[in-house]
Design a protein around this motif. Structure first.
Motif, PDB file in Angstrom:
ATOM      1  N   UNK A 165       0.590  -1.518   0.032  1.00 58.63           N
ATOM      2  CA  UNK A 165       0.005  -0.086  -0.052  1.00 58.63           C
ATOM      3  C   UNK A 165       1.320   1.728  -0.242  1.00 58.63           C
ATOM      4  N   UNK A 166       1.925   0.976   0.564  1.00 54.52           N
ATOM      5  CA  UNK A 166       3.079   1.708   0.051  1.00 54.52           C
ATOM      6  C   UNK A 166       3.631   2.320  -1.538  1.00 54.52           C
ATOM      7  N   UNK A 167       3.763   3.628  -1.230  1.00 53.97           N
ATOM      8  CA  UNK A 167       4.251   3.395  -2.854  1.00 53.97           C
ATOM      9  C   UNK A 167       5.457   4.794  -2.982  1.00 53.97           C
ATOM     10  N   UNK A 168       6.744   4.164  -2.659  1.00 53.18           N
ATOM     11  CA  UNK A 168       7.677   4.851  -3.574  1.00 53.18           C
ATOM     12  C   UNK A 168       7.776   5.759  -4.587  1.00 53.18           C
ATOM     13  N   UNK A 169       8.101   7.332  -4.724  1.00 53.84           N
ATOM     14  CA  UNK A 169       7.935   7.082  -6.170  1.00 53.84           C
ATOM     15  C   UNK A 169       9.226   8.914  -5.969  1.00 53.84           C
ATOM     16  N   UNK A 170      10.221   8.823  -6.998  1.00 54.94           N
ATOM     17  CA  UNK A 170      10.800  10.285  -6.861  1.00 54.94           C
ATOM     18  C   UNK A 170      10.765  11.514  -8.311  1.00 54.94           C
ATOM     19  N   UNK A 171      11.105  12.945  -7.299  1.00 59.39           N
ATOM     20  CA  UNK A 171      10.192  13.633  -8.321  1.00 59.39           C
ATOM     21  C   UNK A 171      11.909  13.818  -9.026  1.00 59.39           C
ATOM     22  N   UNK A 172      11.672  14.435 -10.340  1.00 57.68           N
ATOM     23  CA  UNK A 172      12.912  14.932 -11.213  1.00 57.68           C
ATOM     24  C   UNK A 172      13.115  16.147 -11.457  1.00 57.68           C
ATOM     25  N   UNK A 173      14.095  16.490 -10.797  1.00 58.72           N
ATOM     26  CA  UNK A 173      14.552  17.682 -11.351  1.00 58.72           C
ATOM     27  C   UNK A 173      14.513  17.466 -13.287  1.00 58.72           C
ATOM     28  N   UNK A 174      15.213  19.186 -13.402  1.00 57.41           N
ATOM     29  CA  UNK A 174      16.087  19.265 -14.786  1.00 57.41           C
ATOM     30  C   UNK A 174      16.769  18.640 -16.070  1.00 57.41           C
ATOM     31  N   UNK A 175      17.631  18.005 -14.744  1.00 60.73           N
ATOM     32  CA  UNK A 175      19.122  18.221 -15.261  1.00 60.73           C
ATOM     33  C   UNK A 175      19.902  16.888 -14.081  1.00 60.73           C
ATOM     34  N   UNK A 176      20.776  16.178 -14.895  1.00 69.17           N
ATOM     35  CA  UNK A 176      20.968  14.482 -13.751  1.00 69.17           C
ATOM     36  C   UNK A 176      22.076  14.780 -13.477  1.00 69.17           C
ATOM     37  N   UNK A 177      23.102  16.119 -13.262  1.00 73.72           N
ATOM     38  CA  UNK A 177      23.743  16.191 -11.800  1.00 73.72           C
ATOM     39  C   UNK A 177      22.778  16.972 -11.146  1.00 73.72           C
ATOM     40  N   UNK A 178      21.998  17.487 -11.271  1.00 75.40           N
ATOM     41  CA  UNK A 178      20.802  17.903  -9.904  1.00 75.40           C
ATOM     42  C   UNK A 178      20.172  16.890  -9.156  1.00 75.40           C
ATOM     43  N   UNK A 179      20.020  16.119  -9.986  1.00 74.41           N
ATOM     44  CA  UNK A 179      19.287  14.646  -9.616  1.00 74.41           C
ATOM     45  C   UNK A 179      20.203  13.800  -8.456  1.00 74.41           C
ATOM     46  N   UNK A 180      21.721  14.116  -9.310  1.00 76.81           N
ATOM     47  CA  UNK A 180      22.459  13.487  -8.385  1.00 76.81           C
ATOM     48  C   UNK A 180      23.232  13.789  -7.084  1.00 76.81           C
ATOM     49  N   UNK A 181      22.771  14.792  -7.122  1.00 72.24           N
ATOM     50  CA  UNK A 181      24.020  15.963  -5.685  1.00 72.24           C
ATOM     51  C   UNK A 181      21.891  15.772  -4.823  1.00 72.24           C
ATOM     52  N   UNK A 182      21.132  15.237  -5.125  1.00 73.24           N
ATOM     53  CA  UNK A 182      20.503  15.111  -4.084  1.00 73.24           C
ATOM     54  C   UNK A 182      20.006  13.667  -3.107  1.00 73.24           C
ATOM     55  N   UNK A 183      21.236  12.801  -3.536  1.00 73.23           N
ATOM     56  CA  UNK A 183      21.363  11.498  -2.950  1.00 73.23           C
ATOM     57  C   UNK A 183      21.667  11.694  -2.188  1.00 73.23           C
ATOM     58  N   UNK A 184      21.883  10.259  -1.607  1.00 72.21           N
ATOM     59  CA  UNK A 184      23.396  10.494  -0.641  1.00 72.21           C
ATOM     60  C   UNK A 184      24.639  10.322  -0.801  1.00 72.21           C
ATOM     61  N   UNK A 185      25.402  10.594  -0.585  1.00 69.85           N
ATOM     62  CA  UNK A 185      26.947  10.387  -1.252  1.00 69.85           C
ATOM     63  C   UNK A 185      27.568   9.259  -1.566  1.00 69.85           C
ATOM     64  N   UNK A 186      26.870   8.070  -0.429  1.00 68.87           N
ATOM     65  CA  UNK A 186      27.633   6.647  -1.411  1.00 68.87           C
ATOM     66  C   UNK A 186      26.634   6.081  -2.995  1.00 68.87           C
ATOM     67  N   UNK A 187      25.077   7.037  -2.424  1.00 73.67           N
ATOM     68  CA  UNK A 187      24.084   5.885  -3.856  1.00 73.67           C
ATOM     69  C   UNK A 187      24.908   7.299  -4.757  1.00 73.67           C
ATOM     70  N   UNK A 188      25.426   7.894  -4.566  1.00 70.86           N
ATOM     71  CA  UNK A 188      25.620   8.858  -5.833  1.00 70.86           C
ATOM     72  C   UNK A 188      26.790   8.402  -6.455  1.00 70.86           C
ATOM     73  N   UNK A 189      28.041   7.896  -5.446  1.00 76.42           N
ATOM     74  CA  UNK A 189      29.145   7.386  -6.541  1.00 76.42           C
ATOM     75  C   UNK A 189      29.008   6.156  -6.828  1.00 76.42           C
ATOM     76  N   UNK A 190      28.120   5.279  -6.187  1.00 75.73           N
ATOM     77  CA  UNK A 190      28.355   4.415  -6.386  1.00 75.73           C
ATOM     78  C   UNK A 190      27.618   4.230  -8.091  1.00 75.73           C
TER      79      UNK A 190
END
Length: 520
Positions: A165-190
């Motif tokens: 009943x719980x549905x995760x979703x990500x709001x997407x910015x206008x560019x890829x780097x902005x999206x990555x910058x909003x993630x944790x350091x570990x996830x972004x680097x990975x």
């Protein structure tokens, strides 16, 4: 508020522009309620479906302001036939709901509920409904506790504790780097490291399905998915693969599927299918599968990152992971929304109005016939009778219930049914034969003879008719006429005994007597 009931694909096709206008205006609408996805889904599901369509008043020139897609099912249980109304997208859509212009919702949703309350059902399954709390309250308030019982459906999977009943979703910015910058350091680097590893390597590659490769890529995906889930889903797996395959194929040809495949050399090791909604600019992750024996980089994370980057580059604003709060989804910067699932039941446990919905007759007839074949005669009889309650002259139900009652030696009741059947289908030889058989079983040989003669008129070359007539004549003591009937039964249709038998039946005074007895 005026409510129409829309049925059939041609009627749905005429709604496309009106539907899209309402859909575009509704912030709560999502791909599984889009005209393009839903029309494809409804074209391939079994059983009846319908759409409630609302407009301000009954005027041909007024557009609809809301749509509520539903489907019907019947179940034979508890010594009765129970009607079930379900959301039209169930079993294919992760989300269901209502498409509505926001300014009309306070009038439309109660009107939809009042229309549903006038139908013949025992259970209303409001399952996987993605809807605002405001609209949800408007809908459920119309099924008060005094008349209905509501039960929340538990969506937590006991095996792994995932809450669907719980549905995760990500709001997407206008560019890829902005999206990555909003993630944790570990996830972004990975993510950066994995995508670079794939794209800079001759060992790995990602392809995206085209019309030429789609069948191959879908087969790869469904094969991996089958291997992963068959042990848990068991006998349901074959039907799930068929329905998912059909839905994804139709959706792909409508431009709604993005399907990348991750390769290790010439070996596919993972695939991921996402539903693409250009009107709402959303990607909705639907299904993935991977080769469980592959020991290389994490294919699932690579394909999700690849798909999210593609979505951002093409102006999409949301990446929806759909149902299930698996922890890995939240590493992609997700929030979550909650969907609703309840079952509304009548307090009596029986259908409103005490009858079935006439649209369920074909489905119910199929169920009853299958039960009849399996020897479950009580349930089959109930199904046939519920059909005759709403359509007393339904030929197939009359015939099959008559056969069932005759097998139970209730010949008098079977006779009444077969007599009605001969008025519904007077040119059906089988109806007259069945009527003759039950008359014969009741010892009414003169009457049986008349029915068999009508059977012979309709099927003059059938040996069964000659034999049945001769059998009745034996019982009636009309011995002089038996030899001709028996000889005709074993000779070709053009043989002399057949001609002699037909000549006997064509004598004017006998023919007139035959006609009088039939009309009587």
């Amino acid at each position: 508020m005026h409510i129409d009931i829309i049925e059939g694909l041609p009627s749905l096709a005429k709604l496309e522009d009106n539907w899209n206008a309402v859909y575009d205006a509704d912030d709560e609408a999502q791909i599984f309620l889009s005209w393009k996805w839903l029309s494809g889904w409804l074209s391939c599901i079994p059983g009846p479906w319908f759409i409630l369509a609302a407009k301000e008043r009954d005027a041909a020139d007024l557009p609809y302001v809301a749509f509520f897609p539903l489907r019907l099912q019947t179940t034979i249980e508890k010594s009765d036939v129970l009607g079930n109304i379900r959301m039209a997208g169930n079993f294919g859509a992760d989300y269901t709901g209502i498409v509505c212009r926001p300014e009309a919702e306070h009038k439309v949703i109660p009107a939809f509920a009042r229309t549903i309350r006038q139908m013949n059902w025992a259970r209303l399954h409001l399952d996987n409904v993605r809807i605002s709390e405001r609209r949800w309250r408007l809908l459920t308030a119309c099924f008060p506790k005094a008349s209905f019982h509501s039960t929340k459906v538990d969506k937590i999977i006991k095996v792994d504790g995932v809450d669907n009943s719980l549905c995760p979703y990500a709001t997407l910015p206008k560019d890829w780097n902005s999206y990555l910058d909003a993630l944790s350091t570990n996830t972004r680097q990975k993510i950066r490291r994995l995508l670079k590893q794939v794209e800079a390597s001759s060992e790995y590659r990602i392809t995206v399905a085209t019309p030429d490769t789609f069948d191959r890529d879908l087969k790869t995906l469904l094969g991996f998915w089958d291997t992963k889930w068959r042990a848990r889903k068991g006998d349901r797996m074959d039907s799930l693969i068929r329905s998912n395959g059909t839905m994804l194929t139709r959706s792909f040809h409508s431009g709604l599927v993005y399907l990348p495949t991750f390769w290790h050399g010439d070996r596919p090791v993972a695939a991921l299918a996402t539903l693409v909604e250009p009107r709402k600019r959303t990607f909705s992750f639907y299904m993935t599968g991977r080769d469980e024996t592959f020991e290389g980089p994490p294919a699932g994370m690579i394909l999700h990152a690849y798909s999210i980057r593609h979505a951002i580059e093409h102006g999409f604003v949301e990446y929806d992971f759909l149902r299930g709060n698996e922890p890995y989804k939240y590493s992609f910067g997700c929030k979550e929304r909650k969907i609703h699932s309840i079952v509304v039941e009548t307090r009596s446990g029986r259908n409103l109005g005490g009858r079935i919905d006439v649209r369920c007759i074909p489905d119910l007839l199929q169920q009853a016939t299958e039960l009849h074949r399996k020897g479950q005669s009580a349930d089959a009889e109930m199904g046939y009778r519920r059909i005759l309650d709403v359509q007393p002259r339904h030929a197939d139900a009359l015939h099959r219930l008559g056969q069932l009652l005759a097998a139970k030696t209730d010949f008098a009741a079977a006779k009444r049914l077969f007599r009605t059947l001969t008025t519904v289908r007077p040119d059906a030889a089988k109806a007259w034969q069945c009527l003759g058989q039950v008359c014969e079983s009741l010892g009414q040989h003169e009457e049986a003879l008349r029915q068999y003669l009508e059977f012979m008129r309709l099927q003059p070359d059938s040996p069964d008719g000659f034999v049945a007539v001769a059998r009745c004549m034996v019982k009636l003591g009309r011995m002089a006429e038996i030899n001709a009937a028996l000889l005709a039964a074993i000779e070709p249709a053009s043989g002399p005994s057949v001609r002699k038998w037909r000549d006997w039946r064509s004598i004017p005074d006998r023919q007139g007597a035959h006609e009088n007895s039939i009309s009587a």
